[in-house]
Each structure stands twice: as C-alpha cells, then as structure tokens.
Design a protein around this motif. Structure first.
Motif, PDB file in Angstrom:
ATOM      1  N   ARG A 268      10.397   4.059   3.544  1.00  0.00           N
ATOM      2  CA  ARG A 268      10.265   5.478   3.245  1.00  0.00           C
ATOM      3  C   ARG A 268      10.898   5.723   1.880  1.00  0.00           C
ATOM      4  O   ARG A 268      12.067   5.388   1.652  1.00  0.00           O
ATOM      5  CB  ARG A 268      10.961   6.312   4.319  1.00  0.00           C
ATOM      6  CG  ARG A 268      10.345   6.231   5.696  1.00  0.00           C
ATOM      7  CD  ARG A 268       9.129   7.133   5.847  1.00  0.00           C
ATOM      8  NE  ARG A 268       9.476   8.526   5.955  1.00  0.00           N
ATOM      9  CZ  ARG A 268       9.658   9.171   7.120  1.00  0.00           C
ATOM     10  NH1 ARG A 268       9.537   8.530   8.259  1.00  0.00           N
ATOM     11  NH2 ARG A 268       9.949  10.456   7.120  1.00  0.00           N
ATOM     12  N   LEU A 269      10.159   6.335   0.985  1.00  0.00           N
ATOM     13  CA  LEU A 269      10.628   6.646  -0.354  1.00  0.00           C
ATOM     14  C   LEU A 269      10.868   8.146  -0.459  1.00  0.00           C
ATOM     15  O   LEU A 269      10.428   8.927   0.392  1.00  0.00           O
ATOM     16  CB  LEU A 269       9.598   6.187  -1.393  1.00  0.00           C
ATOM     17  CG  LEU A 269       9.135   4.728  -1.246  1.00  0.00           C
ATOM     18  CD1 LEU A 269       7.987   4.443  -2.222  1.00  0.00           C
ATOM     19  CD2 LEU A 269      10.288   3.764  -1.477  1.00  0.00           C
ATOM     20  N   ARG A 270      11.564   8.553  -1.504  1.00  0.00           N
ATOM     21  CA  ARG A 270      11.849   9.977  -1.685  1.00  0.00           C
ATOM     22  C   ARG A 270      10.538  10.726  -1.979  1.00  0.00           C
ATOM     23  O   ARG A 270       9.817  10.368  -2.919  1.00  0.00           O
ATOM     24  CB  ARG A 270      12.815  10.172  -2.846  1.00  0.00           C
ATOM     25  CG  ARG A 270      13.228  11.632  -3.055  1.00  0.00           C
ATOM     26  CD  ARG A 270      14.006  11.771  -4.352  1.00  0.00           C
ATOM     27  NE  ARG A 270      15.233  10.994  -4.313  1.00  0.00           N
ATOM     28  CZ  ARG A 270      16.383  11.438  -3.805  1.00  0.00           C
ATOM     29  NH1 ARG A 270      16.440  12.657  -3.274  1.00  0.00           N
ATOM     30  NH2 ARG A 270      17.465  10.682  -3.814  1.00  0.00           N
ATOM     31  N   PRO A 271      10.215  11.768  -1.190  1.00  0.00           N
ATOM     32  CA  PRO A 271       9.008  12.545  -1.487  1.00  0.00           C
ATOM     33  C   PRO A 271       9.094  13.171  -2.875  1.00  0.00           C
ATOM     34  O   PRO A 271      10.168  13.552  -3.336  1.00  0.00           O
ATOM     35  CB  PRO A 271       8.996  13.622  -0.385  1.00  0.00           C
ATOM     36  CG  PRO A 271       9.812  13.042   0.730  1.00  0.00           C
ATOM     37  CD  PRO A 271      10.881  12.233   0.048  1.00  0.00           C
TER      38      PRO A 271
ATOM     39  N   TRP B 198       0.861  -1.190   0.000  1.00  0.00           N
ATOM     40  CA  TRP B 198       0.000   0.000   0.000  1.00  0.00           C
ATOM     41  C   TRP B 198       0.890   1.230   0.000  1.00  0.00           C
ATOM     42  O   TRP B 198       1.907   1.270   0.687  1.00  0.00           O
ATOM     43  CB  TRP B 198      -0.917   0.009   1.223  1.00  0.00           C
ATOM     44  CG  TRP B 198      -1.922  -1.100   1.227  1.00  0.00           C
ATOM     45  CD1 TRP B 198      -1.714  -2.395   1.619  1.00  0.00           C
ATOM     46  CD2 TRP B 198      -3.275  -1.020   0.805  1.00  0.00           C
ATOM     47  NE1 TRP B 198      -2.859  -3.135   1.466  1.00  0.00           N
ATOM     48  CE2 TRP B 198      -3.849  -2.316   0.961  1.00  0.00           C
ATOM     49  CE3 TRP B 198      -4.073   0.007   0.306  1.00  0.00           C
ATOM     50  CZ2 TRP B 198      -5.164  -2.592   0.641  1.00  0.00           C
ATOM     51  CZ3 TRP B 198      -5.392  -0.275  -0.024  1.00  0.00           C
ATOM     52  CH2 TRP B 198      -5.927  -1.549   0.142  1.00  0.00           C
ATOM     53  N   GLY B 199       0.494   2.228  -0.764  1.00  0.00           N
ATOM     54  CA  GLY B 199       1.250   3.473  -0.809  1.00  0.00           C
ATOM     55  C   GLY B 199       0.542   4.568  -0.032  1.00  0.00           C
ATOM     56  O   GLY B 199      -0.693   4.674  -0.068  1.00  0.00           O
ATOM     57  N   VAL B 200       1.321   5.374   0.670  1.00  0.00           N
ATOM     58  CA  VAL B 200       0.761   6.504   1.426  1.00  0.00           C
ATOM     59  C   VAL B 200       1.597   7.749   1.123  1.00  0.00           C
ATOM     60  O   VAL B 200       2.822   7.727   1.246  1.00  0.00           O
ATOM     61  CB  VAL B 200       0.756   6.230   2.943  1.00  0.00           C
ATOM     62  CG1 VAL B 200       0.345   7.492   3.722  1.00  0.00           C
ATOM     63  CG2 VAL B 200      -0.182   5.081   3.272  1.00  0.00           C
ATOM     64  N   LYS B 201       0.911   8.808   0.719  1.00  0.00           N
ATOM     65  CA  LYS B 201       1.559  10.098   0.466  1.00  0.00           C
ATOM     66  C   LYS B 201       0.869  11.151   1.321  1.00  0.00           C
ATOM     67  O   LYS B 201      -0.357  11.251   1.325  1.00  0.00           O
ATOM     68  CB  LYS B 201       1.480  10.477  -1.018  1.00  0.00           C
ATOM     69  CG  LYS B 201       2.249   9.531  -1.943  1.00  0.00           C
ATOM     70  CD  LYS B 201       2.099   9.960  -3.397  1.00  0.00           C
ATOM     71  CE  LYS B 201       2.979   9.112  -4.305  1.00  0.00           C
ATOM     72  NZ  LYS B 201       2.584   7.691  -4.306  1.00  0.00           N
ATOM     73  N   VAL B 202       1.668  11.915   2.055  1.00  0.00           N
ATOM     74  CA  VAL B 202       1.141  12.949   2.946  1.00  0.00           C
ATOM     75  C   VAL B 202       1.637  14.303   2.461  1.00  0.00           C
ATOM     76  O   VAL B 202       2.831  14.488   2.211  1.00  0.00           O
ATOM     77  CB  VAL B 202       1.596  12.719   4.402  1.00  0.00           C
ATOM     78  CG1 VAL B 202       1.014  13.793   5.318  1.00  0.00           C
ATOM     79  CG2 VAL B 202       1.175  11.325   4.878  1.00  0.00           C
ATOM     80  N   SER B 203       0.711  15.252   2.332  1.00  0.00           N
ATOM     81  CA  SER B 203       1.057  16.589   1.852  1.00  0.00           C
ATOM     82  C   SER B 203       0.458  17.644   2.768  1.00  0.00           C
ATOM     83  O   SER B 203      -0.619  17.455   3.348  1.00  0.00           O
ATOM     84  CB  SER B 203       0.537  16.815   0.429  1.00  0.00           C
ATOM     85  OG  SER B 203       1.058  15.851  -0.457  1.00  0.00           O
ATOM     86  N   LEU B 204       1.169  18.765   2.870  1.00  0.00           N
ATOM     87  CA  LEU B 204       0.703  19.915   3.635  1.00  0.00           C
ATOM     88  C   LEU B 204       0.788  21.147   2.742  1.00  0.00           C
ATOM     89  O   LEU B 204       1.512  21.149   1.748  1.00  0.00           O
ATOM     90  CB  LEU B 204       1.578  20.120   4.879  1.00  0.00           C
ATOM     91  CG  LEU B 204       1.442  19.088   6.002  1.00  0.00           C
ATOM     92  CD1 LEU B 204       2.504  19.340   7.060  1.00  0.00           C
ATOM     93  CD2 LEU B 204       0.052  19.146   6.628  1.00  0.00           C
ATOM     94  N   PRO B 205       0.055  22.224   3.104  1.00  0.00           N
ATOM     95  CA  PRO B 205       0.181  23.460   2.323  1.00  0.00           C
ATOM     96  C   PRO B 205       1.639  23.889   2.237  1.00  0.00           C
ATOM     97  O   PRO B 205       2.387  23.819   3.216  1.00  0.00           O
ATOM     98  CB  PRO B 205      -0.656  24.458   3.117  1.00  0.00           C
ATOM     99  CG  PRO B 205      -1.664  23.618   3.834  1.00  0.00           C
ATOM    100  CD  PRO B 205      -0.943  22.338   4.182  1.00  0.00           C
ATOM    101  N   ALA B 206       2.056  24.317   1.064  1.00  0.00           N
ATOM    102  CA  ALA B 206       3.460  24.666   0.826  1.00  0.00           C
ATOM    103  C   ALA B 206       3.737  26.098   1.245  1.00  0.00           C
ATOM    104  O   ALA B 206       3.396  27.039   0.539  1.00  0.00           O
ATOM    105  CB  ALA B 206       3.805  24.490  -0.653  1.00  0.00           C
TER     106      ALA B 206
ATOM    107  N   ILE C  89       5.344  15.616   2.238  1.00  0.00           N
ATOM    108  CA  ILE C  89       6.263  15.432   3.363  1.00  0.00           C
ATOM    109  C   ILE C  89       6.514  13.954   3.661  1.00  0.00           C
ATOM    110  O   ILE C  89       7.431  13.619   4.415  1.00  0.00           O
ATOM    111  CB  ILE C  89       5.740  16.132   4.636  1.00  0.00           C
ATOM    112  CG1 ILE C  89       4.370  15.572   5.046  1.00  0.00           C
ATOM    113  CG2 ILE C  89       5.680  17.642   4.440  1.00  0.00           C
ATOM    114  CD1 ILE C  89       3.894  16.046   6.409  1.00  0.00           C
ATOM    115  N   LEU C  90       5.703  13.071   3.094  1.00  0.00           N
ATOM    116  CA  LEU C  90       5.899  11.637   3.311  1.00  0.00           C
ATOM    117  C   LEU C  90       5.465  10.889   2.065  1.00  0.00           C
ATOM    118  O   LEU C  90       4.376  11.118   1.528  1.00  0.00           O
ATOM    119  CB  LEU C  90       5.092  11.146   4.515  1.00  0.00           C
ATOM    120  CG  LEU C  90       5.178   9.641   4.816  1.00  0.00           C
ATOM    121  CD1 LEU C  90       6.592   9.246   5.244  1.00  0.00           C
ATOM    122  CD2 LEU C  90       4.165   9.218   5.881  1.00  0.00           C
TER     123      LEU C  90
END
Length: 274
Positions: free
Chosen positions: A212-215, A140-148, A229-230
């Motif tokens: 952990r992969l490169r964002p 399963w892949g998970v990507k986490v993002s926040l306002p830049a 960020i993740l």
C-alpha cells in the motif's frame, strides 16, 4: 534496496574525472540491450560491470557534473528531475528485458568501477535473494478513486421548519442539520475505506506480494472532483496478468469506483523487502 554508496554523490569529486553511476543489478545481460542508450551522461556508454555472479548496469559520468550540489539542483528542478528519472528508468527497462533486474535508486554513485564492484559484492546475498523473488514476476499499479465529497440527499433537503418558537427552535434545527451532515460525511468516509480494503484484499489474493502506497492528493492527480482512496502495487507472476485485469473490471462494476490499472513494470516497489 539500499546499497553502500560512496557517502554522497559529492564524495566522488576529488581524485578522478569520472565516477561510476549504477542503474541496476541483474544476473544476465545482453550487451546489445544497452547499445545506444544515452543514460545520464553523453559520451559515456551504458555498460555491464561484472560483480562476481552478478552484473551491474553502470555508466561513467563526469565527476564535476555529479557533485552533491549538482544533484541537489537537479532534484529541486522538476524538469531536470523528470529527465533524470526517465533516463534512469529507460536503462533499467532495457536491462530487465534480459531477465530479473533489481533497480537501484536514482543517484547511486561510486568513486570508481572497483569501488562499485566491492560495495555491490558485499551486498551480493541480498541482491541474489531479490532476483530470486522477482524472477518471472512484474509489478502492477492500482489506483482507486471515488467522487470527492459529493453531497448526499441529506445535504440537499430544504431546511427544516424550526419547531418551537424563537431562537431556541432555530438553534435546534441548525444543530440537527449539522449533525446530519457530519454523520453523512462519516458514512461516506467509512464506505470509501471499506471499498479500498475490499479491492486491496481481492487483488492481494492474486499477488505474490502487495504494498500500500500513500494515496495521491488532488493537487497531484489534477482531478478536483475525485478523491484517491487506494494507491497500491502488486507483484504478480506474468501468467496471472489476465486474472488481475478481470478482477479489476469486476470491482469497477461492483463498486462504481474509478480503478486505474497500470503495468507491467519493473518491480521497483519490491526490491527492498528482503
């Protein structure tokens, strides 16, 4: 997982009209699962090749079209690269529907079936360990993002009235504002890192393994207003998929972050760790 290839794809060009392209290694495979798959070469069926207790998923390909030079051209052309990657993945997914499957890297090529059988047989113990590890599991892949870099209130306050007089007072006020902006950026960065660590730690507790992969940068995500960020992959038993989805939703609510969950996938990220 790395395999002993025939040097480079170009090494298969001199003695035969076809070479053997290997997509994956598995234990059990229904021949019907591969029926009709085009793979990477029209006119050559995707098929099973027995390698002792294991089975390789292979296809004959025209040697002249799979030289090193030809591969370099494909890999440098984004459209061609995506086409090859999709075709490779389609075959791997079909094989994985029959049982645990270890996908091989794009452009794994041997001079002949016999050479492929020999090389894969020499790596049989590692393939067996990988298949044991991923049986009953999915990636399963998970990507986490926040306002830049969204400005904080400190950034929006009107300039302070210089205290003192003349250039000295203005200079002090300017330095204080700069210092405040720098501190605010550091705090946002620290909060982002902590969010990534918290989410990863929580999801890793559910997983058999995690990576952990490169964002991805904004040029890849196409989201100029958000910063990733993740970027992580988790190997999970099939029966824990619902727990994972619930945990992701909990962390979305708790952090306000954008959290993307994708899968289940063939465990590409976990076949090279044995």
């Amino acid at each position: 997982m790395t395999t002993q290839q025939a040097g480079t794809p170009g090494n298969a060009t001199t003695t035969a009209e076809t070479a053997t392209y290997v997509y994956a290694v598995c234990r059990q495979l229904r021949a019907a699962a591969l029926t009709g798959l085009p793979g990477l070469a029209e006119g050559f069926p995707v098929r099973a090749l027995r390698c002792g207790a294991l089975t390789a998923v292979v296809q004959h390909v025209p040697t002249a079209e799979f030289t090193q030079e030809a591969w370099e051209q494909r890999l440098s052309d984004r459209t061609q690269l995506e086409r090859c990657a999709r075709a490779h993945h389609e075959v791997v997914v079909a094989a994985a529907a029959c049982g645990p499957t270890a996908p091989l890297a794009l452009a794994t090529l041997y001079r002949s079936d016999e050479r492929a059988r020999q090389a894969l047989g020499e790596d049989a113990a590692r393939f067996t360990a990988v298949l044991d590890r991923i049986e009953g599991q999915a990636e399963w892949g998970v990507k986490v993002s926040l306002p830049a870099g969204a400005p904080r209130p400190l950034d929006r306050t009107p300039p302070d009235t210089p205290q003192g007089s003349g250039k000295a007072g203005a200079g002090r006020a300017y330095l204080e504002r700069k210092r405040g902006l720098h501190q605010a950026r550091e705090q946002r960065h620290d909060r982002a890192l902590q969010t990534a660590e918290d989410v990863d730690a929580a999801l890793s507790r559910l997983a058999t393994a995690a990576r952990r992969l490169r964002p991805h940068g904004q040029e890849m995500t196409g989201a100029a207003s958000r910063r990733q960020i993740l970027n992580a992959a988790y190997l999970l038993p099939h029966d824990r998929a619902e727990e994972l989805a619930e945990a992701v939703e909990t962390w979305r609510t708790r952090t306000g972050a954008q959290i993307e969950l994708s899968g289940p996938w063939v465990p590409y990220s976990f076949v090279g760790e044995v």
